[in-house]
Enzyme design. Structure first.
Site, PDB file in Angstrom:
ATOM      1  N   GLY A 191       2.895 -51.198 -45.568  1.00  0.00           N
ATOM      2  CA  GLY A 191       3.130 -51.961 -44.344  1.00  0.00           C
ATOM      3  C   GLY A 191       2.681 -51.241 -43.095  1.00  0.00           C
ATOM      4  O   GLY A 191       3.309 -51.355 -42.044  1.00  0.00           O
ATOM      5  N   ASN A 235      -0.075 -51.563 -41.239  1.00  0.00           N
ATOM      6  CA  ASN A 235      -1.043 -52.189 -40.347  1.00  0.00           C
ATOM      7  C   ASN A 235      -0.439 -52.565 -38.996  1.00  0.00           C
ATOM      8  O   ASN A 235      -1.159 -52.923 -38.063  1.00  0.00           O
ATOM      9  CB  ASN A 235      -1.649 -53.437 -41.001  1.00  0.00           C
ATOM     10  CG  ASN A 235      -0.611 -54.507 -41.278  1.00  0.00           C
ATOM     11  OD1 ASN A 235       0.229 -54.333 -42.156  1.00  0.00           O
ATOM     12  ND2 ASN A 235      -0.659 -55.605 -40.549  1.00  0.00           N
ATOM     13  N   THR A 236       0.875 -52.449 -38.879  1.00  0.00           N
ATOM     14  CA  THR A 236       1.516 -52.862 -37.637  1.00  0.00           C
ATOM     15  C   THR A 236       2.843 -52.126 -37.466  1.00  0.00           C
ATOM     16  O   THR A 236       3.331 -51.448 -38.371  1.00  0.00           O
ATOM     17  CB  THR A 236       1.763 -54.386 -37.635  1.00  0.00           C
ATOM     18  OG1 THR A 236       2.206 -54.810 -36.348  1.00  0.00           O
ATOM     19  CG2 THR A 236       2.799 -54.768 -38.677  1.00  0.00           C
ATOM     20  N   GLY A 237       3.430 -52.239 -36.277  1.00  0.00           N
ATOM     21  CA  GLY A 237       4.771 -51.740 -36.020  1.00  0.00           C
ATOM     22  C   GLY A 237       4.947 -50.254 -36.216  1.00  0.00           C
ATOM     23  O   GLY A 237       4.038 -49.454 -35.995  1.00  0.00           O
ATOM     24  N   GLY A 284       5.265 -48.646 -38.951  1.00  0.00           N
ATOM     25  CA  GLY A 284       4.431 -48.129 -40.019  1.00  0.00           C
ATOM     26  C   GLY A 284       3.070 -47.699 -39.515  1.00  0.00           C
ATOM     27  O   GLY A 284       2.549 -46.642 -39.899  1.00  0.00           O
ATOM     28  N   SER A 295      17.484 -49.905 -42.584  1.00  0.00           N
ATOM     29  CA  SER A 295      17.785 -50.500 -41.271  1.00  0.00           C
ATOM     30  C   SER A 295      19.267 -50.329 -40.980  1.00  0.00           C
ATOM     31  O   SER A 295      20.087 -50.261 -41.912  1.00  0.00           O
ATOM     32  CB  SER A 295      17.416 -51.983 -41.271  1.00  0.00           C
ATOM     33  OG  SER A 295      17.962 -52.644 -40.144  1.00  0.00           O
ATOM     34  N   TYR A 307      18.800 -60.043 -46.025  1.00  0.00           N
ATOM     35  CA  TYR A 307      18.031 -58.926 -45.469  1.00  0.00           C
ATOM     36  C   TYR A 307      18.882 -57.655 -45.435  1.00  0.00           C
ATOM     37  O   TYR A 307      18.429 -56.572 -45.834  1.00  0.00           O
ATOM     38  CB  TYR A 307      17.550 -59.264 -44.061  1.00  0.00           C
ATOM     39  CG  TYR A 307      16.791 -58.130 -43.406  1.00  0.00           C
ATOM     40  CD1 TYR A 307      15.520 -57.776 -43.852  1.00  0.00           C
ATOM     41  CD2 TYR A 307      17.355 -57.407 -42.353  1.00  0.00           C
ATOM     42  CE1 TYR A 307      14.830 -56.728 -43.266  1.00  0.00           C
ATOM     43  CE2 TYR A 307      16.671 -56.361 -41.758  1.00  0.00           C
ATOM     44  CZ  TYR A 307      15.405 -56.027 -42.216  1.00  0.00           C
ATOM     45  OH  TYR A 307      14.725 -54.980 -41.648  1.00  0.00           O
TER      46      TYR A 307
END
Length: 315
Positions: free
Chosen positions: A23, A25-27, A29, A153, A178
């Protein structure tokens, strides 16, 4: 006297090391991949969307000239994709120093299932990471100082796992599912560390969480909640939200801090653990239930068909 804040300046030289980040590719990460590449690590961006991964790799190379960044297609919601990605990374890398299980999803408001028949959030956030780790672990085990870092989280607090209905067929609530998947991330980490220690492996397992960070993850939130993460109102929400570059430091510290130990968790300081540079933090009492950890492990093996290459060595 309190210790100085842990920042990217504390990261040891990572040249000669390979980091696989899911993961990425963004955020947070992406930020973790950029930070590690900046310290010399060869970084593999393992992502579901190949085009976005390629774009992220280009952005890291532009920000860090001379960096080694490659991509790997990995859809954690698909056990077939997990196996294909594991074979590809094994074929291309004789050793892995760092595996960061960062990818995750919030899920839809209505229950959805994957091609394997699993509830999508649990499949992506836990079962996919469990299977991928097990299938590439032999590339980490011989490497001194190798680590598996799994990103949880703060919403794991208050969450529970219903072992009679892990696929939430009877009662599906997006936020509860979640939270349960993030609790599973921690239970997986602690059980993995127990098994690594029992086999006297060179690899250790740690957990991390980013606190409350502004990332594209918020695209799945309601419009009202997305508003809180809008950078344009940063002055109003800065006390409960932080930039993703700081949020990423928790997983980076767990991955590279020489003082970090297996079974630890890193995230923002304070009772709420919302913002700030990472420190060692405590997860919920539920996450430390050894019986539940073992039960989750056995169920994950049954569902994924993946067994770990670990042999217990008695003292």
């Amino acid at each position: 006297m309190s210790r100085p804040a842990w920042t990217a300046e504390n990261i040891p030289d990572q040249r000669g090391r390979t980091a696989v980040i899911t993961g990425a590719n963004t955020g947070t990460g992406f930020e973790a991949a950029r930070i590690l590449a900046g310290r010399g690590a060869a970084v593999v961006l393992a992502c579901r969307n190949s085009a976005k991964a390629a774009d992220a790799a280009d952005r890291i190379r532009a920000a860090v000239p001379g960096s080694t960044v490659t991509t790997l297609r990995l859809d954690l919601a698909s056990q077939a994709s997990v196996r294909e990605a594991a074979e590809e990374v094994r074929a291309g890398h004789g050793r892995i120093d760092l595996l960061v299980n960062n990818a995750g999803m919030l899920g839809s408001r209505e229950r959805t299932v994957t091609e394997d028949g699993f509830e999508a959030t649990f499949a992506t956030n836990h079962l996919g990471a469990f299977a991928f780790t097990g299938l590439v672990l032999d590339r980490l085990l011989p490497v001194p100082g190798s680590r598996v870092v799994t990103v949880s989280s703060i919403v794991h607090r208050g969450a529970t796992l219903d072992f009679d209905d892990l696929q939430t067929r009877a009662k599906y609530r997006r936020d509860a599912v979640y939270g349960a998947s993030k609790l599973a991330n921690l239970m997986f980490t602690y059980e993995l560390q127990r098994q690594l220690a029992a086999s006297r492996a060179r690899t250790v397992a740690l957990a991390a969480h980013p606190g409350m960070s502004r990332t594209e993850f918020t695209r799945d939130l309601s419009p009202a909640n997305r508003f809180l993460f809008d950078p344009r109102i940063k002055l109003l929400t800065g006390w409960i939200l932080q930039d993703r570059a700081i949020g990423a430091l928790g997983m980076v510290r767990a991955a590279v801090d020489p003082e970090a130990r297996g079974g630890e968790c890193y995230g923002p300081p304070g009772r709420a653990q919302l913002t700030g540079h990472p420190v060692r933090v405590e997860s919920s009492a539920t996450s430390h239930d050894a019986g539940a950890q073992g039960r989750l492990w056995r169920e994950s093996e049954r569902l994924t068909g993946v067994s770990y290459p670990l042999t217990r060595i008695e003292a």
